[in-house]
Design an enzyme around this catalytic site. Structure first.
Site, short mmCIF file in Angstrom:
data_model
loop_
_atom_site.label_atom_id
_atom_site.label_comp_id
_atom_site.label_asym_id
_atom_site.label_seq_id
_atom_site.Cartn_x
_atom_site.Cartn_y
_atom_site.Cartn_z
N GLU A 45 0.84 -1.11 0.12
CA GLU A 45 -0.05 0.09 0.02
C GLU A 45 0.89 1.36 -0.02
OE1 GLU A 45 -2.80 0.45 -0.66
OE2 GLU A 45 -3.72 -1.64 -0.61
N TYR A 128 -6.14 7.19 3.89
CA TYR A 128 -6.33 6.01 3.00
C TYR A 128 -5.43 4.68 3.32
CZ TYR A 128 -5.45 2.97 -0.92
OH TYR A 128 -5.48 1.61 -1.38
N ASP A 146 -9.65 5.43 -2.78
CA ASP A 146 -8.43 5.73 -3.42
C ASP A 146 -8.87 6.66 -4.68
OD1 ASP A 146 -9.05 3.81 -5.04
OD2 ASP A 146 -7.07 2.94 -5.20
#
Length: 354
Positions: A45, A128, A146
């Site tokens: 990520e 996020y 996102d």
DNA sequence: AAACCGGGGTG
DNA sequence: CACCCAGGTTT
């Protein structure tokens, strides 16, 4: 209940079309109830922030081969990690990656926290990424938004408000769809949908699992959504880089300050970068030559035209800036892309000087 | 709220 | 070549 059915439709699609990626558990393991490795989810990520899956793949594979656990990464030297990150961009991510790994080891016994709130306190993990890790690694029903999800929501509900102003509205819409059942798979499913079907241009509405409820599909506005507020044009800056090669093959390099552009990365000494080449002195006295040509590079908010000067220098050379790095420990792949372009330009010149 | 941070891919 | 894509931190 309507929303739950919509999420279920997407999960059915995902069960068949989920993209295979090195950081995801395979369908068989998932069916057996296996959860993804939180370290892998976190690493992927962070790498995926502002970066495409294609670019991240090989970096992720290399990182996990070099450092199989977060503890291994935390124990590594900074320069080694920055070197492996070279070419991926946004180098503050790599510095925060190391900070985070060390906090996880020192404050959490080497185990990632399993809630959005706790993850949010870690370096380099914002709203996020905290939601994504909590959802994907720990199957918590967090709202993961996102750029893909924003685009899917804008089309699904035909939202014409331009980004970034539309962000709160799109997040609220995403929240109404997030299911209690399999939220981790659902989060990845929406992002896969945005990446493969609901693409920025030429969306494949004909094969979309959400074509029936999609408002933009009905209105014919899908390809033009989401709207965005226009961005400012990029100025052009210029500079000069000095590449000194010592008799023993060592190169004169400097480690850039942690703050600012290309922070913490290796680079060639040189002028600053501005609209006109700033006044400056070479890093040492030498017979500098101009091989001609420029390294052209575009950063987030400006274009750069970087010219180079090259020189061969004797063993006694005493630089004002930087330090000589022995040939055995210098890897061009440790350089950020703009510095590697300058190196490529200079390399030809050195070959000609032989 | 706005500015600051790279790099790769596509048309 | 122009344009597109994409989060966190800092100020």
């Amino acid at each position: 209940m309507r929303e739950t059915a919509q999420a279920a439709d997407l999960l059915s699609w995902y069960d068949v079309h989920a993209r295979q990626m090195p950081w995801r558990t395979g369908p068989a393991e998932r069916a057996a109830g296996a959860r993804p490795n939180p370290y892998h989810v976190w690493l992927s990520e962070v790498m995926l922030q502002q970066t495409t899956v294609a670019a991240v793949r090989e970096y992720f594979t290399r990182f996990t081969a070099l450092w199989p656990t977060v503890g291994d990464l935390a124990a590594e030297e900074d320069a080694r990690v920055m070197g492996e990150w070279a070419g991926l961009g946004y180098y503050a991510r790599a510095r925060n990656l190391l900070k985070c790994a060390r906090v996880v080891v020192s404050d959490h016994d080497g185990t990632f926290p399993d809630t959005r709130e706790a993850l949010l306190k870690l370096p380099g993990i914002g709203p996020y990424t905290a939601a994504a890790i909590a959802s994907i690694a720990f199957d918590r029903p967090e709202v993961v938004v996102d750029g893909n999800v924003e685009r899917v929501m804008a089309r699904l509900h035909d939202v014409h408000t331009p980004l970034p102003a539309a962000k709160p509205e799109l997040t609220a819409l995403a929240a109404t769809l997030t299911p209690e059942d399999r939220p981790g798979d659902y989060a990845q499913a929406v992002m896969d949908l945005g990446a493969t079907i609901c693409t920025p241009r030429n969306p494949a509405c004909g094969i979309c699992p959400w074509r029936a409820p999609c408002a933009a599909r009905a209105a014919g506005t899908a390809p033009e959504l989401p709207k965005k507020t226009p961005k400012k044009p990029k100025p052009t800056r210029q500079g000069v880089a000095y590449l000194a090669l010592r008799e023993d093959g060592a190169w004169l390099l400097e480690t850039r300050p942690d703050k600012g552009l290309l922070g913490g990365m290796l680079g060639w000494p040189g002028s600053g970068w501005a609209e006109e080449v700033p006044p400056h002195e070479p890093p040492l006295e030498a017979d500098w030559r101009d091989p001609g040509g420029e390294a052209l590079h575009t950063f987030t908010h400006f274009h750069l035209r970087l010219s180079v000067r090259v020189a061969r220098v004797p063993m006694g050379a005493n630089p004002r800036a930087g330090a000589f790095l022995p040939a055995a420990t210098f890897r061009p792949s440790d350089l950020p892309t703009v510095m590697r372009k300058a190196f490529d330009l200079a390399r030809g010149a050195f070959v000609d000087m032989e």
